[in-house]
Design a protein around this motif. Sequence first.
Motif, PDB file in Angstrom:
ATOM      1  N   PHE A 202       2.985  -0.791  11.292  1.00 52.14           N
ATOM      2  CA  PHE A 202       2.753  -2.089  11.089  1.00 52.14           C
ATOM      3  C   PHE A 202       1.158  -2.169  10.546  1.00 52.14           C
ATOM      4  O   PHE A 202       0.918  -3.030  10.075  1.00 52.14           O
ATOM      5  CB  PHE A 202       3.348  -3.063  11.798  1.00 52.14           C
ATOM      6  CG  PHE A 202       4.746  -3.044  12.257  1.00 52.14           C
ATOM      7  CD1 PHE A 202       5.543  -3.750  10.940  1.00 52.14           C
ATOM      8  CD2 PHE A 202       5.405  -2.449  13.059  1.00 52.14           C
ATOM      9  CE1 PHE A 202       6.784  -3.907  11.298  1.00 52.14           C
ATOM     10  CE2 PHE A 202       6.897  -2.561  13.056  1.00 52.14           C
ATOM     11  CZ  PHE A 202       7.544  -3.079  12.484  1.00 52.14           C
ATOM     12  N   LEU A 203       0.762  -1.117  10.651  1.00 45.59           N
ATOM     13  CA  LEU A 203      -0.967  -1.131  10.551  1.00 45.59           C
ATOM     14  C   LEU A 203      -1.032  -1.136   9.001  1.00 45.59           C
ATOM     15  O   LEU A 203      -0.250  -0.419   8.364  1.00 45.59           O
ATOM     16  CB  LEU A 203      -1.546  -0.072  11.155  1.00 45.59           C
ATOM     17  CG  LEU A 203      -1.829   0.022  12.754  1.00 45.59           C
ATOM     18  CD1 LEU A 203      -2.031   1.181  13.197  1.00 45.59           C
ATOM     19  CD2 LEU A 203      -2.735  -1.222  12.961  1.00 45.59           C
ATOM     20  N   PRO A 204      -2.066  -1.405   8.516  1.00 44.48           N
ATOM     21  CA  PRO A 204      -2.253  -1.029   7.075  1.00 44.48           C
ATOM     22  C   PRO A 204      -2.187   0.284   6.333  1.00 44.48           C
ATOM     23  O   PRO A 204      -1.884   0.607   5.444  1.00 44.48           O
ATOM     24  CB  PRO A 204      -3.830  -1.555   6.812  1.00 44.48           C
ATOM     25  CG  PRO A 204      -3.971  -2.454   7.809  1.00 44.48           C
ATOM     26  CD  PRO A 204      -3.203  -1.992   9.018  1.00 44.48           C
TER      27      PRO A 204
ATOM     28  N   ALA B 272       0.206  -4.650   0.908  1.00 44.37           N
ATOM     29  CA  ALA B 272       1.108  -5.806   1.406  1.00 44.37           C
ATOM     30  C   ALA B 272       0.746  -6.037   2.574  1.00 44.37           C
ATOM     31  O   ALA B 272       0.994  -7.186   3.208  1.00 44.37           O
ATOM     32  CB  ALA B 272       2.451  -4.979   1.299  1.00 44.37           C
ATOM     33  N   VAL B 273       0.351  -5.101   3.632  1.00 46.33           N
ATOM     34  CA  VAL B 273       0.207  -5.373   4.925  1.00 46.33           C
ATOM     35  C   VAL B 273      -1.286  -6.305   5.147  1.00 46.33           C
ATOM     36  O   VAL B 273      -1.107  -7.157   5.870  1.00 46.33           O
ATOM     37  CB  VAL B 273       0.060  -4.243   6.047  1.00 46.33           C
ATOM     38  CG1 VAL B 273      -0.302  -4.514   7.169  1.00 46.33           C
ATOM     39  CG2 VAL B 273       1.635  -3.578   5.872  1.00 46.33           C
ATOM     40  N   ALA B 274      -2.084  -5.716   4.492  1.00 49.83           N
ATOM     41  CA  ALA B 274      -3.533  -6.491   4.726  1.00 49.83           C
ATOM     42  C   ALA B 274      -3.574  -7.499   3.593  1.00 49.83           C
ATOM     43  O   ALA B 274      -4.589  -8.069   3.654  1.00 49.83           O
ATOM     44  CB  ALA B 274      -4.608  -5.427   4.524  1.00 49.83           C
TER      45      ALA B 274
END
Lengths: 193, 199
Positions: free
Chosen positions: A82-84, A137-139
């Motif tokens: 789940f980290l960038p 997407a994550v960041a």
Amino acid sequence: MKTKDLVYIALFAAIVVALGLFPAIELPFSKVPITAQSLGVMLAGSILGWRRGGLALLVFVLLVAVGLPVLPGGRGGMGIFFLPSGGFVLSWPLAAVVVGYLTERLWGRYNLAVALVPNLVGGVLVVYAIGLPFMAAVANISLGQAFTIMWAFVPGDVAKCVLAALAAVAVRRTHPLLAPVATASSPSRSGTR
Amino acid sequence: MLSLYRPGDSVLHRAPAGPKLVVLLVTCLAVFLVDELWFTAVCGTVVLVLWRIAHIPYRELGRQLRELWVIALLLAVFQVWANGWHEAAMTVLRLLALLLLASLVTMTSRTSHIVDALESAARPLALVGMRPGRIAFLIGLTLRFIPLIREKAEEIRAAQRARGVERRPLALLLPLLLKTLTMADAISEALDARGFEST
């Protein structure tokens, strides 16, 4: 799949873990560690081929997922995804498959220059093609911004391509584990499928 | 190699690993699909409550947040600048909630239980001729290889120091690969000789 193939898969998964024990350098602002582990992705693909190489990296991703501290700095566990930077680790099985597939296509005329191609395409292009959109997407940033953060890693990745190519050419000479795709029907050497 | 599992006997520790993984997956999808600040905040709060229920000390939470604060701060500053407060809160909250939930699953589930859950999830692969039962074998063998590789690497380094070879990456990598490949050949022969069933 023979016993030998399983043992090679485990060996290369372990080599990727061992490469993570080299001190990682973290670039400021991105927290994405520069690790020698992506070298292991290229080695697995270009020494074992697409099937065993891909499975070796799949085993590695499983080790991360089941909570073993196999990433640099003793990190691991599902939180990593789940980290960038999680997309980079997730891209490794496919990257090894692409490196391995291209290596098998080029096996008949494999040399140092040729060996660079699979490493660059699979080990760098595929990794960034998955890692960057994931990071975006994550960041919640644009692809261009993600690349701005990550371009500093490219020179190191290219250096790893050269190192992996040098190693793969030498291993092919003394311990070849693949057969050329074109002559797949010819008598196979030790360890080939 | 120590796993990141934290022993305990809370409800969360006793819950089977499979459903915990499913909850993690569903939460992840929901947070990205719903994409509302209040929903993400609720998820984050639930994660903190679960953390309490699992009896994982908040010191551990502090430790994990210390590892994360740089990235969270940079993300927040950038998002405020580029997309405004709302997006910034959203992005950072989502990152923290999902990450802390995932590490909660990791900390409350034994490695062997997660392996078992993954094996049963992979069972349909047997239909296409793969052997999900091999997952645990491969993981065990890999973990056994790690110290062996370190040992070989140290042997090579010591021999090279004795001969005055400088630290060069290839000078270590190549003999290491060849030695471990030979070792792998011997191990697979030994496995076959002991009747290890091969597919």
